[in-house]
Design an enzyme around this catalytic site. Structure first.
Site: not given
Length: 403
Positions: A270, A365, A367
């Protein structure tokens, strides 16, 4: 009347009138929309949303309440929250409180009962902009009369814009901390690698994903120096997500160049992707309305697979989409670069890979605590990069026993 009224005022003069949701009062910020059908707790506690009013495009929000396991940081970071149809009561065995109660407790001013579809279409056509939510006492002046829309608009126009904003220092951790691997010292074995993560607005799930792979992660504030990073003898350096304009992050970019100069494996996500782009000499620019949600299609050009990914960004890297390019910084000091991932909706650069350095990044992202998890393999790719670099270093290091 004003006690049951909340007004959303956009900087172009358009207004929406609804009901207060969450805390009552006033708030201003950049208004953006999130297309996720789920994951609102992750959104609220994502530091990347600092100084932004978030509009949820899903019409019904709050049905699973809030719990104590899923926050991505220690607090809610959004400047304001806008929903169409809030849940009457939460319905989840994990819920500890309602979303409304949670917003009130953290002072997040919100608004409900408006046509969020019309608002989203307006922002898609006009672009994200400054806005304000006003309810309760903020709607009346000192004489008790209802404030005019122009009065409210003047407050909105006085708010700072996102372009040029350096916000990482406002959301970063105050003191360093360490996240130990799930397997590691506790089980009698050493970590498979040590990573220094620069907190630009990091979410708690990121070091957790590394810990699941046996990695020890030292999280340092955005103000960390090269000396502080090197003192931890990292096998890799990670740059997190975060808010603000990447063009303003001069210290973080210089730190990253020191990392690249030393050939330390690097992975950024990001905001970290944007900072890698700028460290390499590419430009960045502000998107009209950005990518925010958990349903964004991205192609990994290496595998040609399409991933459904989680996003939250309003800026993007300006790099050549086709073929290889030489990183412009300092006459090509960092060698060849390729765009590794691309957004399928609008061809925005979604990843960079250095071909002559152990460094790569993605704009989204991996995660993704609330899902999807299509991109989790990127942490494995980072681990493989660190392992390869360590092996190469050991093979090329002088033999201390030879004469």
């Amino acid at each position: 009347m004003t006690e049951q009224t909340a007004v959303l005022v956009l900087e172009d003069g358009r207004t929406f009138t609804g009901e207060p949701y969450g805390a009552v009062g006033r708030t201003v910020g950049e208004i953006v929309f999130n297309t996720g059908m789920t994951g609102y707790q992750e959104t609220l506690t994502d530091p990347s949303y600092h100084r932004q009013i978030v509009v949820m495009t899903a019409p019904h929000v709050g049905n699973t309440g809030l719990n104590d396991e899923d926050p991505e940081s220690a607090r809610m970071w959004v400047a304001g929250f806008v929903v169409r149809d809030p849940a009457i009561r939460p319905s989840s065995w994990r819920s500890a409180r309602s979303l409304d109660d949670g917003l009130v407790a953290e002072g997040i001013v919100g608004l409900s009962g408006i046509d969020t579809r019309a608002l989203t279409r307006h922002l898609r056509e006009r672009g994200v902009m400054r806005a304000g939510i006003f309810s309760g006492p903020s709607l009346v002046d000192s004489s008790g009369r209802r404030r005019t829309d122009q009065d409210l608009l003047d407050e909105v126009m006085a708010a700072p814009v996102m372009t040029g904003a350096d916000l990482a220092s406002e959301v970063t951790v105050a003191e360093p901390y360490t996240v130990e691997p799930v397997r590691g010292p506790a089980s009698g074995t050493e970590p498979v690698a040590t990573v220094v993560a620069i907190d630009l607005g990091i979410k708690s799930m990121t070091p957790q994903r590394l810990a699941e792979r046996g990695v020890r992660t030292h999280v340092l504030p955005s103000t960390a120096t090269t000396e502080q990073v090197l003192a931890l003898e990292p096998d890799g350096v990670f740059y997190s997500n975060g808010p603000g304009d990447p063009a303003s992050a001069r210290h973080e970019i210089e730190l990253l160049r020191d990392v690249l100069d030393r050939r330390i494996p690097f992975f950024g996500i990001c905001y970290g992707n944007q900072l890698l782009g700028r460290a390499l000499g590419y430009g960045t620019y502000k998107l009209t309305y950005g990518h925010r949600g958990v349903n964004q299609p991205v192609m990994d050009r290496r595998t040609r697979k399409v991933e459904i990914t989680a996003h939250n960004h309003g800026f993007a890297v300006d790099a050549p989409l086709e073929g290889e390019s030489v990183a412009p910084y300092d006459g090509g000091r960092y060698g060849r670069v390729t765009v590794s991932h691309v957004a399928l909706n609008d061809d925005v650069v979604e990843g960079l890979e250095c071909l002559d350095l152990p460094a790569f990044s993605v704009q989204y992202h991996p995660e993704a605590a609330a899902g999807p998890h299509d991109a989790a393999y990127l942490f494995d790719r980072f681990l493989a990069l660190m392992t390869s670099a360590k092996t190469t270093h050991e093979e090329t290091a002088p033999d201390a026993t030879s004469h």
